[in-house]
Design a protein around this motif. Structure first.
Motif, PDB file in Angstrom:
ATOM      1  N   TRP A  57      40.932  56.799  81.478  1.00 58.24           N
ATOM      2  CA  TRP A  57      41.170  56.343  80.107  1.00 58.24           C
ATOM      3  C   TRP A  57      40.864  57.452  79.100  1.00 58.24           C
ATOM      4  CZ3 TRP A  57      43.646  52.491  77.832  1.00 58.24           C
ATOM      5  CH2 TRP A  57      43.915  51.320  78.556  1.00 58.24           C
ATOM      6  N   SER A  58      39.796  58.205  79.329  1.00 57.49           N
ATOM      7  CA  SER A  58      39.435  59.271  78.396  1.00 57.49           C
ATOM      8  C   SER A  58      40.347  60.481  78.548  1.00 57.49           C
ATOM      9  CB  SER A  58      37.974  59.692  78.596  1.00 57.49           C
ATOM     10  OG  SER A  58      37.733  60.082  79.934  1.00 57.49           O
ATOM     11  N   ARG A  59      40.936  60.675  79.725  1.00 56.42           N
ATOM     12  CA  ARG A  59      41.826  61.813  79.946  1.00 56.42           C
ATOM     13  C   ARG A  59      43.223  61.576  79.388  1.00 56.42           C
ATOM     14  NH1 ARG A  59      42.275  62.898  85.957  1.00 56.42           N
ATOM     15  NH2 ARG A  59      43.510  64.675  85.216  1.00 56.42           N
ATOM     16  N   LEU A  66      39.598  57.080  68.783  1.00 53.61           N
ATOM     17  CA  LEU A  66      39.899  55.808  68.129  1.00 53.61           C
ATOM     18  C   LEU A  66      38.643  55.051  67.719  1.00 53.61           C
ATOM     19  CD1 LEU A  66      42.879  54.542  70.340  1.00 53.61           C
ATOM     20  CD2 LEU A  66      42.994  55.454  67.999  1.00 53.61           C
ATOM     21  N   VAL A  67      37.593  55.113  68.534  1.00 49.94           N
ATOM     22  CA  VAL A  67      36.376  54.347  68.225  1.00 49.94           C
ATOM     23  C   VAL A  67      35.325  55.180  67.505  1.00 49.94           C
ATOM     24  CG1 VAL A  67      36.733  52.788  70.175  1.00 49.94           C
ATOM     25  CG2 VAL A  67      35.311  54.830  70.485  1.00 49.94           C
ATOM     26  N   TRP A 245      50.400  52.620  76.927  1.00 50.42           N
ATOM     27  CA  TRP A 245      49.012  52.152  76.978  1.00 50.42           C
ATOM     28  C   TRP A 245      48.153  52.861  75.938  1.00 50.42           C
ATOM     29  CZ3 TRP A 245      49.536  53.225  82.850  1.00 50.42           C
ATOM     30  CH2 TRP A 245      50.357  52.235  83.421  1.00 50.42           C
ATOM     31  N   ASP A 246      48.461  54.129  75.675  1.00 49.48           N
ATOM     32  CA  ASP A 246      47.735  54.868  74.648  1.00 49.48           C
ATOM     33  C   ASP A 246      47.945  54.237  73.280  1.00 49.48           C
ATOM     34  OD1 ASP A 246      46.193  56.884  73.489  1.00 49.48           O
ATOM     35  OD2 ASP A 246      47.883  58.254  73.271  1.00 49.48           O
ATOM     36  N   ILE A 249      46.161  50.382  73.329  1.00 47.17           N
ATOM     37  CA  ILE A 249      44.710  50.235  73.328  1.00 47.17           C
ATOM     38  C   ILE A 249      44.209  50.119  71.891  1.00 47.17           C
ATOM     39  CG2 ILE A 249      44.242  52.728  73.390  1.00 47.17           C
ATOM     40  CD1 ILE A 249      42.157  49.848  74.940  1.00 47.17           C
ATOM     41  N   GLU A 250      44.897  50.760  70.941  1.00 55.00           N
ATOM     42  CA  GLU A 250      44.517  50.604  69.540  1.00 55.00           C
ATOM     43  C   GLU A 250      44.818  49.184  69.057  1.00 55.00           C
ATOM     44  OE1 GLU A 250      44.560  52.991  65.331  1.00 55.00           O
ATOM     45  OE2 GLU A 250      46.051  53.537  66.837  1.00 55.00           O
ATOM     46  N   ARG A 251      45.898  48.612  69.551  1.00 55.38           N
ATOM     47  CA  ARG A 251      46.204  47.220  69.210  1.00 55.38           C
ATOM     48  C   ARG A 251      45.087  46.295  69.684  1.00 55.38           C
ATOM     49  NH1 ARG A 251      46.522  42.814  67.470  1.00 55.38           N
ATOM     50  NH2 ARG A 251      48.189  41.289  67.842  1.00 55.38           N
TER      51      ARG A 251
END
Length: 267
Positions: A57-59, A66-67, A245-246, A249-251
């Motif tokens: 997820w971080s890669r 975002l967070v 997905w990138d 994930i913000e949604r």
């Protein structure tokens, strides 16, 4: 934000494990935060898909950026290829992640909330299955989200034969003819949870219209919704790919009850 790689020992699995953790901290990037803001912090458990691990997820997304201005912790564990399941070959990955990992988080990071209202879980593909499975298996999570989830309620789920051979699936789930109604059938889990008359988790699901799991989601989500769950189900053009997905994930972060503050600065 601090980004931590945490090596720890799992008593359940009898082996060393690794998880990545994004943890809010006081810094110049968040001058309005106080020490009080970093107590009882909400947490999102973020689950990987079949080809991933705790680092994926971080890669492949901007999750850390975002967070950056939102006081939420993100825990990214690994289930290897075990489908967030207590396997037939004796490796109890579900117990290790559902029961043991939150206890480990509570010990290592006491500032992270133990309250159901502040515990969330999300994942993609295999991790979407894992997120719903965890949400339906107890009262630990108040929100759960699936991106392109393999929402399995049928042993003939899409992609089964192309992903792995039959021996693999039986090693994970046991005899596939006994899958329906089992502890790994998320429809059965949702029915069992809804019948207990306890608070139900709020759910979010997104699936791309060109995704091979599109029909699976179109069939499964209405069944879950009919059980009384509050489900936000969205579709849009898209495939089974990190490009989508990138974005999504913000949604999810915006959907969660966390007062999400998008990153605006480049520094």
């Amino acid at each position: 934000m601090a980004f931590l790689q945490v090596n720890y020992y799992s008593q359940v699995l009898g082996m060393d494990r690794v998880m990545n953790v994004i943890l809010p901290e006081l810094s110049d990037h968040n001058p309005n935060w106080t020490a009080a803001d970093l107590k009882d912090i909400p947490v999102l458990y973020l689950l990987h898909g079949m080809s991933g691990d705790q680092a994926v997820w971080s890669r492949r997304t901007h999750i850390e950026r975002l967070v950056r201005q939102t006081p939420i912790a993100v825990v990214m564990p690994s289930t290897d290829l075990a489908w967030y399941t207590n396997t037939q070959y004796g490796m109890n990955y579900f117990d290790a992640l559902f029961d043991e990992l939150p206890q480990k988080i509570g010990t290592l990071f006491p500032q992270i909330s133990k309250k159901r209202a502040k515990n969330f879980v999300a994942g993609l593909s295999m991790g979407g299955y894992g997120a719903f499975k965890m949400a339906f298996s107890g009262q630990q999570f108040s929100y759960a989200a699936s991106l392109s989830g393999a929402l399995i309620g049928d042993p003939n789920f899409p992609g089964r034969d192309s992903w792995q051979n039959n021996a693999y699936w039986q090693g994970i789930f046991g005899e596939l003819k006994k899958f329906t109604g089992s502890e790994n059938d998320i429809i059965a889990l949702a029915k069992k949870q809804s019948a207990i008359k306890q608070p139900l988790p709020k759910l979010y699901a997104w699936i791309g219209e060109q995704d091979f799991l599109f029909d699976n989601n179109q069939q499964t989500i209405p069944q879950i919704e009919s059980l009384g769950y509050d489900v936000t189900f969205e579709t849009s053009p898209g495939e089974h790919d990190w490009y989508y997905w990138d974005q999504k994930i913000e949604r999810i972060l915006d959907w969660l009850p966390i007062n999400y503050q998008p990153e605006k600065r480049l520094s």
